[in-house]
Write a protein that holds these residues in place. Structure first.
Motif, PDB file in Angstrom:
ATOM      1  N   PHE A 122       1.560   5.960  -7.292  1.00 53.90           N
ATOM      2  CA  PHE A 122       0.383   6.531  -7.951  1.00 53.90           C
ATOM      3  C   PHE A 122       0.360   8.047  -7.857  1.00 53.90           C
ATOM      4  O   PHE A 122      -0.042   8.734  -8.803  1.00 53.90           O
ATOM      5  CB  PHE A 122      -0.891   5.948  -7.342  1.00 53.90           C
ATOM      6  CG  PHE A 122      -2.098   6.124  -8.224  1.00 53.90           C
ATOM      7  CD1 PHE A 122      -2.401   5.191  -9.192  1.00 53.90           C
ATOM      8  CD2 PHE A 122      -2.904   7.242  -8.112  1.00 53.90           C
ATOM      9  CE1 PHE A 122      -3.498   5.353 -10.016  1.00 53.90           C
ATOM     10  CE2 PHE A 122      -3.998   7.412  -8.931  1.00 53.90           C
ATOM     11  CZ  PHE A 122      -4.302   6.459  -9.893  1.00 53.90           C
ATOM     12  N   ALA A 123       0.782   8.590  -6.722  1.00 57.45           N
ATOM     13  CA  ALA A 123       0.840  10.039  -6.592  1.00 57.45           C
ATOM     14  C   ALA A 123       1.772  10.647  -7.631  1.00 57.45           C
ATOM     15  O   ALA A 123       1.555  11.768  -8.105  1.00 57.45           O
ATOM     16  CB  ALA A 123       1.286  10.416  -5.181  1.00 57.45           C
ATOM     17  N   ARG A 124       2.803   9.904  -8.016  1.00 60.87           N
ATOM     18  CA  ARG A 124       3.737  10.385  -9.029  1.00 60.87           C
ATOM     19  C   ARG A 124       3.189  10.197 -10.451  1.00 60.87           C
ATOM     20  O   ARG A 124       3.413  11.025 -11.329  1.00 60.87           O
ATOM     21  CB  ARG A 124       5.062   9.629  -8.891  1.00 60.87           C
ATOM     22  CG  ARG A 124       6.181  10.128  -9.805  1.00 60.87           C
ATOM     23  CD  ARG A 124       7.493   9.402  -9.533  1.00 60.87           C
ATOM     24  NE  ARG A 124       7.496   8.031 -10.066  1.00 60.87           N
ATOM     25  CZ  ARG A 124       7.487   6.934  -9.339  1.00 60.87           C
ATOM     26  NH1 ARG A 124       7.452   7.006  -8.017  1.00 60.87           N
ATOM     27  NH2 ARG A 124       7.498   5.740  -9.896  1.00 60.87           N
ATOM     28  N   PRO A 174      -7.738  11.426  -2.563  1.00 62.09           N
ATOM     29  CA  PRO A 174      -7.078  10.285  -1.922  1.00 62.09           C
ATOM     30  C   PRO A 174      -6.697   9.224  -2.948  1.00 62.09           C
ATOM     31  O   PRO A 174      -7.429   8.961  -3.901  1.00 62.09           O
ATOM     32  CB  PRO A 174      -8.131   9.770  -0.943  1.00 62.09           C
ATOM     33  CG  PRO A 174      -9.430  10.258  -1.487  1.00 62.09           C
ATOM     34  CD  PRO A 174      -9.132  11.576  -2.148  1.00 62.09           C
ATOM     35  N   VAL A 175      -5.541   8.618  -2.762  1.00 66.33           N
ATOM     36  CA  VAL A 175      -5.077   7.575  -3.681  1.00 66.33           C
ATOM     37  C   VAL A 175      -5.845   6.278  -3.456  1.00 66.33           C
ATOM     38  O   VAL A 175      -6.056   5.500  -4.370  1.00 66.33           O
ATOM     39  CB  VAL A 175      -3.562   7.355  -3.501  1.00 66.33           C
ATOM     40  CG1 VAL A 175      -3.074   6.210  -4.357  1.00 66.33           C
ATOM     41  CG2 VAL A 175      -2.809   8.633  -3.847  1.00 66.33           C
ATOM     42  N   ARG A 176      -6.276   6.013  -2.227  1.00 66.75           N
ATOM     43  CA  ARG A 176      -7.115   4.867  -1.875  1.00 66.75           C
ATOM     44  C   ARG A 176      -6.383   3.531  -1.993  1.00 66.75           C
ATOM     45  O   ARG A 176      -6.991   2.502  -2.260  1.00 66.75           O
ATOM     46  CB  ARG A 176      -8.387   4.837  -2.734  1.00 66.75           C
ATOM     47  CG  ARG A 176      -9.232   6.084  -2.635  1.00 66.75           C
ATOM     48  CD  ARG A 176     -10.457   6.022  -3.537  1.00 66.75           C
ATOM     49  NE  ARG A 176     -11.174   7.263  -3.555  1.00 66.75           N
ATOM     50  CZ  ARG A 176     -12.163   7.578  -2.710  1.00 66.75           C
ATOM     51  NH1 ARG A 176     -12.506   6.735  -1.778  1.00 66.75           N
ATOM     52  NH2 ARG A 176     -12.787   8.743  -2.803  1.00 66.75           N
ATOM     53  N   GLY A 177      -5.064   3.552  -1.811  1.00 65.67           N
ATOM     54  CA  GLY A 177      -4.310   2.316  -1.932  1.00 65.67           C
ATOM     55  C   GLY A 177      -4.753   1.244  -0.953  1.00 65.67           C
ATOM     56  O   GLY A 177      -4.877   0.068  -1.319  1.00 65.67           O
ATOM     57  N   PRO A 186     -24.466   7.888 -10.573  1.00 66.02           N
ATOM     58  CA  PRO A 186     -23.376   8.296  -9.672  1.00 66.02           C
ATOM     59  C   PRO A 186     -22.136   7.447  -9.919  1.00 66.02           C
ATOM     60  O   PRO A 186     -22.220   6.226 -10.067  1.00 66.02           O
ATOM     61  CB  PRO A 186     -23.961   8.047  -8.283  1.00 66.02           C
ATOM     62  CG  PRO A 186     -25.451   8.084  -8.479  1.00 66.02           C
ATOM     63  CD  PRO A 186     -25.694   7.514  -9.841  1.00 66.02           C
ATOM     64  N   ALA A 187     -20.982   8.080  -9.971  1.00 66.56           N
ATOM     65  CA  ALA A 187     -19.728   7.363 -10.207  1.00 66.56           C
ATOM     66  C   ALA A 187     -19.159   6.863  -8.885  1.00 66.56           C
ATOM     67  O   ALA A 187     -19.213   7.566  -7.874  1.00 66.56           O
ATOM     68  CB  ALA A 187     -18.722   8.277 -10.906  1.00 66.56           C
ATOM     69  N   ALA A 188     -18.619   5.656  -8.911  1.00 66.92           N
ATOM     70  CA  ALA A 188     -17.958   5.131  -7.717  1.00 66.92           C
ATOM     71  C   ALA A 188     -16.625   5.854  -7.546  1.00 66.92           C
ATOM     72  O   ALA A 188     -15.795   5.858  -8.454  1.00 66.92           O
ATOM     73  CB  ALA A 188     -17.730   3.631  -7.867  1.00 66.92           C
ATOM     74  N   PRO A 189     -16.384   6.486  -6.392  1.00 67.29           N
ATOM     75  CA  PRO A 189     -15.112   7.199  -6.190  1.00 67.29           C
ATOM     76  C   PRO A 189     -13.927   6.250  -6.312  1.00 67.29           C
ATOM     77  O   PRO A 189     -14.002   5.082  -5.932  1.00 67.29           O
ATOM     78  CB  PRO A 189     -15.244   7.751  -4.763  1.00 67.29           C
ATOM     79  CG  PRO A 189     -16.711   7.784  -4.493  1.00 67.29           C
ATOM     80  CD  PRO A 189     -17.278   6.621  -5.227  1.00 67.29           C
ATOM     81  N   GLY A 190     -12.843   6.735  -6.881  1.00 71.12           N
ATOM     82  CA  GLY A 190     -11.645   5.933  -7.062  1.00 71.12           C
ATOM     83  C   GLY A 190     -10.432   6.824  -7.180  1.00 71.12           C
ATOM     84  O   GLY A 190     -10.532   8.053  -7.030  1.00 71.12           O
ATOM     85  N   PRO A 191      -9.281   6.255  -7.466  1.00 70.46           N
ATOM     86  CA  PRO A 191      -8.058   7.055  -7.518  1.00 70.46           C
ATOM     87  C   PRO A 191      -8.041   8.080  -8.646  1.00 70.46           C
ATOM     88  O   PRO A 191      -7.266   9.034  -8.578  1.00 70.46           O
ATOM     89  CB  PRO A 191      -6.949   6.007  -7.701  1.00 70.46           C
ATOM     90  CG  PRO A 191      -7.647   4.811  -8.245  1.00 70.46           C
ATOM     91  CD  PRO A 191      -9.019   4.818  -7.663  1.00 70.46           C
ATOM     92  N   VAL A 192      -8.865   7.899  -9.679  1.00 71.67           N
ATOM     93  CA  VAL A 192      -8.956   8.917 -10.733  1.00 71.67           C
ATOM     94  C   VAL A 192     -10.363   9.490 -10.824  1.00 71.67           C
ATOM     95  O   VAL A 192     -10.686  10.215 -11.766  1.00 71.67           O
ATOM     96  CB  VAL A 192      -8.521   8.345 -12.102  1.00 71.67           C
ATOM     97  CG1 VAL A 192      -7.049   7.962 -12.093  1.00 71.67           C
ATOM     98  CG2 VAL A 192      -9.392   7.164 -12.523  1.00 71.67           C
ATOM     99  N   VAL A 244       0.842  -1.203   0.000  1.00 74.45           N
ATOM    100  CA  VAL A 244       0.000   0.000   0.000  1.00 74.45           C
ATOM    101  C   VAL A 244       0.874   1.249   0.000  1.00 74.45           C
ATOM    102  O   VAL A 244       0.631   2.203  -0.760  1.00 74.45           O
ATOM    103  CB  VAL A 244      -0.944  -0.002   1.220  1.00 74.45           C
ATOM    104  CG1 VAL A 244      -1.606   1.366   1.393  1.00 74.45           C
ATOM    105  CG2 VAL A 244      -2.012  -1.077   1.059  1.00 74.45           C
ATOM    106  N   GLN A 245       1.898   1.275   0.827  1.00 69.81           N
ATOM    107  CA  GLN A 245       2.797   2.431   0.864  1.00 69.81           C
ATOM    108  C   GLN A 245       3.473   2.654  -0.479  1.00 69.81           C
ATOM    109  O   GLN A 245       3.558   3.793  -0.959  1.00 69.81           O
ATOM    110  CB  GLN A 245       3.853   2.233   1.942  1.00 69.81           C
ATOM    111  CG  GLN A 245       3.322   2.183   3.356  1.00 69.81           C
ATOM    112  CD  GLN A 245       4.435   1.938   4.363  1.00 69.81           C
ATOM    113  OE1 GLN A 245       5.598   2.252   4.117  1.00 69.81           O
ATOM    114  NE2 GLN A 245       4.082   1.371   5.509  1.00 69.81           N
TER     115      GLN A 245
END
Length: 338
Positions: A24-26, A41-44, A248-254, A17-18
């Motif tokens: 992903f942030a990069r 949030p990245v949601r890892g 409604p869209a499911a929230p995710g990393p993008v 996860v880390q």
């Protein structure tokens, strides 16, 4: 430097996860998007937690010279029945590396991914899963290592900011727009199926099994009865010629929390080019804004002669891609033979 590959098990998830959050942030967005899409949030932890519980997961981790985890790769099997509407977009016996399914170390992306993919793909191919998908954020950082393995862009996931009503598109003569409800399922289902059936042609050549199209005709019964969703039908001289449908869209990393998804959009071929799609979308955007949505997402095939040019012109910007690789169907028998 040689990359050591080992299984990825539950005890390794916290470190994975880390690594994922950092990678992903990069990789999440090219510089052109940083001015308009706020960091979310990245949601890892959430993503890898779901992956860990997925049946049939094939996963590994890469280790550096000190035995420390530097990357991971996890693929889930996809088995879709012919009458599943999802089989219209994905091979029914395939594998997917979803968001959260991989992370890579900076500077060694292709080398490390190559080693992990060789391990993970071995079992997939043994199970005759010859179509492999991966979800990645848009931009070269995420896509280039996969391109080195032969993966190409297949689906585009775009986002558009939803703002207060501005300049509206010019009206179309004789066009009427009305909100669709549960009784409109036959019309909405017919147009959704016609839109999907059109993907059989050049240059997409996507199999659209009739059983899947039949399922698609009934797919939106709940959405049409749900006040959180929105659908509109365009008609002229008593003929229904277009529609748009939002959920409604499911929230995710993008996908931001305040996002609605453009699930379906269709205009009859004979009526295209008049601006009907823009009028329908303007209606949908106004509803989305009034209901607290600040982003709209959409997905389209990168090879579509219509969608690949239309949605970017409308204002959608790529935030993620689904890449795919299809292995030669003659593969079988001992290694190195056909």
């Amino acid at each position: 430097m040689t990359v050591a590959i080992a299984p990825l098990t539950a005890e390794h998830i916290p470190l994975a996860v880390q690594r994922y959050d950092r990678w992903f942030a990069r990789a999440r967005r090219p510089p052109s998007q940083r001015a308009w899409l706020a960091d979310g949030p990245v949601r890892g932890e959430e993503l890898l937690g779901k992956l860990q519980a997925a049946p049939g997961l094939e996963a590994c981790r890469a280790l550096d010279a000190d035995g420390q985890l530097i990357a991971h790769l996890a693929a889930i099997p996809l088995d879709l029945a012919p009458d599943n509407a999802s089989a219209l977009r994905s091979h029914p016996h395939s594998a997917l590396v979803p968001h959260g399914g991989h992370s890579l170390p900076s500077g060694r992306e292709s080398e490390v991914l190559r080693a992990m993919y060789a391990r993970v793909s071995e079992r997939l191919v043994a199970e005759r899963r010859l179509v492999h998908y991966v979800d990645v954020p848009a931009g070269d950082t995420a896509t280039a290592p996969w391109a080195d393995l032969g993966f190409g862009r297949e689906l585009v996931h775009g986002l558009m900011a939803v703002r207060a009503r501005g300049r509206q598109p010019r009206g179309v003569g004789g066009l009427g727009i009305r909100r669709a409800g549960p009784s409109d399922l036959p019309q909405v289902g017919r147009m959704a199926a016609e839109s999907s059936r059109g993907q059989r042609g050049p240059g997409m050549f996507q199999p659209q099994p009739e059983a899947g199209l039949a399922a698609l005709r009934l797919r939106y019964a709940d959405a049409l009865a749900d006040p959180r969703c929105g659908a509109w039908i365009a008609s002229r001289r008593g003929e229904e010629i277009g529609m748009v449908l939002l959920v409604p869209a499911a929230p995710g990393p993008v996908v931001p929390d305040t996002c609605v998804e453009l699930m379906e959009a269709f205009v009859e071929p004979a009526a295209r080019g008049e601006g009907i799609s823009r009028v329908l979308l303007a209606t949908a955007l106004a509803w989305a804004y009034d209901n607290g949505h600040r982003y709209m997402s959409a997905r389209w095939h990168s090879a579509s002669p219509l969608a690949a040019g239309h949605w970017p012109r409308i204002g959608f910007r790529p935030v993620a891609y689904r890449l795919s690789r299809t292995l030669d169907s003659r593969i079988g028998g001992p290694p190195g033979t056909f």
